[in-house]
Design an enzyme around this catalytic site. Structure first.
Site, PDB file in Angstrom:
ATOM      1  N   ASN A   3       0.856  -1.186   0.000  1.00  0.00           N
ATOM      2  CA  ASN A   3       0.000   0.000   0.000  1.00  0.00           C
ATOM      3  C   ASN A   3       0.900   1.246   0.000  1.00  0.00           C
ATOM      4  OD1 ASN A   3      -1.345   2.310   1.155  1.00  0.00           O
ATOM      5  ND2 ASN A   3      -3.052   0.961   1.655  1.00  0.00           N
ATOM      6  N   ASP A  21      -0.101   4.489  -0.102  1.00  0.00           N
ATOM      7  CA  ASP A  21      -0.801   5.728   0.271  1.00  0.00           C
ATOM      8  C   ASP A  21       0.142   6.777   0.865  1.00  0.00           C
ATOM      9  OD1 ASP A  21      -3.203   4.554  -0.412  1.00  0.00           O
ATOM     10  OD2 ASP A  21      -3.846   4.176   1.646  1.00  0.00           O
ATOM     11  N   HIS A  22       1.079   6.306   1.714  1.00  0.00           N
ATOM     12  CA  HIS A  22       1.867   7.295   2.451  1.00  0.00           C
ATOM     13  C   HIS A  22       3.020   7.898   1.654  1.00  0.00           C
ATOM     14  CE1 HIS A  22      -0.834   6.919   5.639  1.00  0.00           C
ATOM     15  NE2 HIS A  22      -0.584   5.648   5.831  1.00  0.00           N
ATOM     16  N   ARG A  53       4.120  18.855   0.816  1.00  0.00           N
ATOM     17  CA  ARG A  53       4.739  20.020   0.191  1.00  0.00           C
ATOM     18  C   ARG A  53       3.957  20.539  -1.026  1.00  0.00           C
ATOM     19  NH1 ARG A  53      10.000  21.830   1.407  1.00  0.00           N
ATOM     20  NH2 ARG A  53      10.078  21.674   3.661  1.00  0.00           N
ATOM     21  N   HIS A 100      -5.679   3.571  -1.396  1.00  0.00           N
ATOM     22  CA  HIS A 100      -7.000   3.869  -0.830  1.00  0.00           C
ATOM     23  C   HIS A 100      -7.398   5.274  -1.264  1.00  0.00           C
ATOM     24  CE1 HIS A 100      -9.599   4.026   3.126  1.00  0.00           C
ATOM     25  NE2 HIS A 100     -10.293   4.299   2.052  1.00  0.00           N
ATOM     26  N   ARG A 105      -9.535   7.907  -0.599  1.00  0.00           N
ATOM     27  CA  ARG A 105     -10.459   8.318   0.462  1.00  0.00           C
ATOM     28  C   ARG A 105     -11.325   9.464  -0.010  1.00  0.00           C
ATOM     29  NH1 ARG A 105      -8.566   6.158   5.700  1.00  0.00           N
ATOM     30  NH2 ARG A 105     -10.312   7.303   6.555  1.00  0.00           N
ATOM     31  N   ARG A 129      -7.038  12.644   1.194  1.00  0.00           N
ATOM     32  CA  ARG A 129      -5.922  13.133   2.023  1.00  0.00           C
ATOM     33  C   ARG A 129      -4.572  12.622   1.531  1.00  0.00           C
ATOM     34  NH1 ARG A 129      -7.100   9.752   7.503  1.00  0.00           N
ATOM     35  NH2 ARG A 129      -9.112  10.768   7.262  1.00  0.00           N
ATOM     36  N   GLU A 165      -8.605   0.265  -2.785  1.00  0.00           N
ATOM     37  CA  GLU A 165      -9.304   0.204  -1.510  1.00  0.00           C
ATOM     38  C   GLU A 165     -10.241   1.398  -1.446  1.00  0.00           C
ATOM     39  OE1 GLU A 165      -6.145  -0.602   1.495  1.00  0.00           O
ATOM     40  OE2 GLU A 165      -7.568   0.576   2.666  1.00  0.00           O
ATOM     41  N   THR A 213      -6.657   6.159  10.308  1.00  0.00           N
ATOM     42  CA  THR A 213      -6.561   5.048   9.364  1.00  0.00           C
ATOM     43  C   THR A 213      -7.820   4.213   9.540  1.00  0.00           C
ATOM     44  OG1 THR A 213      -5.220   3.147   8.666  1.00  0.00           O
ATOM     45  CG2 THR A 213      -5.241   3.644  11.022  1.00  0.00           C
ATOM     46  N   THR A 214      -8.018   3.211   8.672  1.00  0.00           N
ATOM     47  CA  THR A 214      -9.230   2.397   8.750  1.00  0.00           C
ATOM     48  C   THR A 214      -9.290   1.708  10.110  1.00  0.00           C
ATOM     49  OG1 THR A 214      -8.813   1.987   6.412  1.00  0.00           O
ATOM     50  CG2 THR A 214     -10.581   0.727   7.435  1.00  0.00           C
ATOM     51  N   GLU A 271     -10.647  -9.713   3.233  1.00  0.00           N
ATOM     52  CA  GLU A 271      -9.352  -9.357   3.808  1.00  0.00           C
ATOM     53  C   GLU A 271      -9.560  -9.267   5.312  1.00  0.00           C
ATOM     54  OE1 GLU A 271      -7.138  -5.984   2.195  1.00  0.00           O
ATOM     55  OE2 GLU A 271      -6.127  -5.750   4.138  1.00  0.00           O
ATOM     56  N   HIS A 313      -3.319  -4.795   7.810  1.00  0.00           N
ATOM     57  CA  HIS A 313      -3.479  -3.651   8.699  1.00  0.00           C
ATOM     58  C   HIS A 313      -2.605  -3.795   9.941  1.00  0.00           C
ATOM     59  CE1 HIS A 313      -5.051  -0.093  10.585  1.00  0.00           C
ATOM     60  NE2 HIS A 313      -5.626   0.188   9.443  1.00  0.00           N
ATOM     61  N   GLY A 314      -1.693  -2.851  10.073  1.00  0.00           N
ATOM     62  CA  GLY A 314      -0.848  -2.808  11.263  1.00  0.00           C
ATOM     63  C   GLY A 314       0.267  -3.843  11.275  1.00  0.00           C
ATOM     64  N   GLY A 367       1.372  -1.532   4.288  1.00  0.00           N
ATOM     65  CA  GLY A 367       1.708  -0.197   3.825  1.00  0.00           C
ATOM     66  C   GLY A 367       2.644   0.554   4.744  1.00  0.00           C
ATOM     67  N   HIS A 368       2.110   1.045   5.848  1.00  0.00           N
ATOM     68  CA  HIS A 368       2.824   2.007   6.679  1.00  0.00           C
ATOM     69  C   HIS A 368       4.204   1.512   7.106  1.00  0.00           C
ATOM     70  CE1 HIS A 368       3.760   4.372  10.309  1.00  0.00           C
ATOM     71  NE2 HIS A 368       3.243   5.353   9.599  1.00  0.00           N
TER      72      HIS A 368
HETATM   73  N1  PXP Z   1      -5.559  -3.298   4.301  1.00  0.00           N
HETATM   74  C1  PXP Z   1      -6.534  -2.385   4.429  1.00  0.00           C
HETATM   75  C2  PXP Z   1      -7.920  -2.769   4.032  1.00  0.00           C
HETATM   76  C3  PXP Z   1      -6.239  -1.082   4.897  1.00  0.00           C
HETATM   77  O1  PXP Z   1      -7.231  -0.182   5.057  1.00  0.00           O
HETATM   78  C4  PXP Z   1      -4.899  -0.749   5.184  1.00  0.00           C
HETATM   79  C5  PXP Z   1      -4.575   0.648   5.603  1.00  0.00           C
HETATM   80  O2  PXP Z   1      -4.820   1.524   4.564  1.00  0.00           O
HETATM   81  C6  PXP Z   1      -3.933  -1.740   5.022  1.00  0.00           C
HETATM   82  C7  PXP Z   1      -4.284  -3.003   4.601  1.00  0.00           C
HETATM   83  C8  PXP Z   1      -2.491  -1.461   5.289  1.00  0.00           C
HETATM   84  O3  PXP Z   1      -2.320  -1.175   6.627  1.00  0.00           O
HETATM   85  P1  PXP Z   1      -0.897  -0.662   7.130  1.00  0.00           P
HETATM   86  O4  PXP Z   1      -0.657   0.646   6.458  1.00  0.00           O
HETATM   87  O5  PXP Z   1      -1.082  -0.552   8.607  1.00  0.00           O
HETATM   88  O6  PXP Z   1       0.104  -1.704   6.727  1.00  0.00           O
END
Ligand code: PXP
Length: 237
Positions: A6, A8-9, A17, A42, A44, A48, A69, A99-100, A150, A190-191, A212-213
């Site tokens: 992921n 996103d970040h 910036r 994602h 959103r 963001r 997503e 976050t979700t 998921e 997630h996480g 992702g993160h």
């Molecule tokens: N899966 C889903 C459905 C999510 O919403 C997210 C966060 O956007 C992730 C996976 C990835 O989570 P993380 O960024 O904590 O790895």
């Protein structure tokens, strides 16, 4: 076991910036070159991080699989039907959250999600539902006609101590087994990070992890040394 990243970040950093760097399209290519099986973004409602133009550009550039997503709002559904990602993952979305926060309450909106899933299927787009590892939600997911679930690993990742972590891991194992027994594909995410990922990756029924993160955060450190050296070389030349 497959791994989707992921990104996103990368967009969060770019937006800080207001310019075009770092570019999510380039980030996706780096992830793919490193062996990632897919790219997740994602879109959103508040845009963001990832924006509409990113999703369109990624659709053109991603060579593996693009997983979009999204919350199941009419606006975002319309965009997804235009973009035609390789997978849509439906998530709950609240504007204020960082976050979700939890899984989708599929049981409470079975009929609507059945209709949404059918619309995606009519356009050749498979659907995954992001759910807590609970039988009721998995049964409801099957009833919507979704292709996969998921499993939300957030409670596992946030578990305060070892007994609770093991309890949450057991929930994920049972949910994965149950989902697979109903014929659903099972992903998880997630996480997850470099410390907690292995036990989840060892669950046989899970086919893919979405992370992702932790990866983007680690990239800052694995890349920082080289980035400083490159800048030093320039300023000292
Ligand atoms: N899966 C889903 C459905 C999510 O919403 C997210 C966060 O956007 C992730 C996976 C990835 O989570 P993380 O960024 O904590 O790895």
């Amino acid at each position: 076991m497959k791994l989707s990243i992921n990104i996103d970040h990368i967009a969060t950093l770019r937006n800080a910036r207001g310019g075009s760097e770092p570019d999510p399209v380039r980030a996706a290519a780096v992830c793919e070159e490193a062996g990632a099986d897919g790219i997740v973004v994602h879109l959103r409602e508040d845009r963001r991080h990832i924006r509409d133009a990113d999703v369109h550009a990624l659709r053109r550039s991603v060579k593996t699989r693009l997983d979009l997503e999204m919350g199941a709002s009419e606006e975002i559904i319309g965009i997804a039907l235009q973009v035609v990602p390789d997978l849509v993952t439906l998530v709950p979305e609240k504007r204020q959250e960082l976050t979700t926060e939890g899984g989708l309450d599929v049981a409470a909106q079975r009929e609507r999600l059945r209709t949404v899933t059918a619309r995606f299927h009519a356009n050749g787009i498979p659907v995954s539902l992001f759910v807590n590892p609970e039988r009721e939600q998995i049964d409801a997911s099957r009833d919507t006609g979704a292709d996969m679930i998921e499993l939300h690993t957030g409670e596992y990742a946030d578990a305060p101590g070892e007994p609770e972590r093991l309890h949450q891991l057991q929930r994920i194992r049972e949910a994965a087994r149950y989902g697979a027994s109903l014929g659903l594909g099972v992903n998880a995410g997630h996480g997850l990070n470099y410390v907690n990922v292995s036990d989840v990756a060892a669950v046989a029924e899970i086919g893919e992890m979405s992370i992702g993160h932790a990866v983007i955060a680690r990239a800052a450190f694995t890349g920082l040394d080289r980035a400083v050296r490159e800048m030093l070389a320039l300023v000292r030349r």
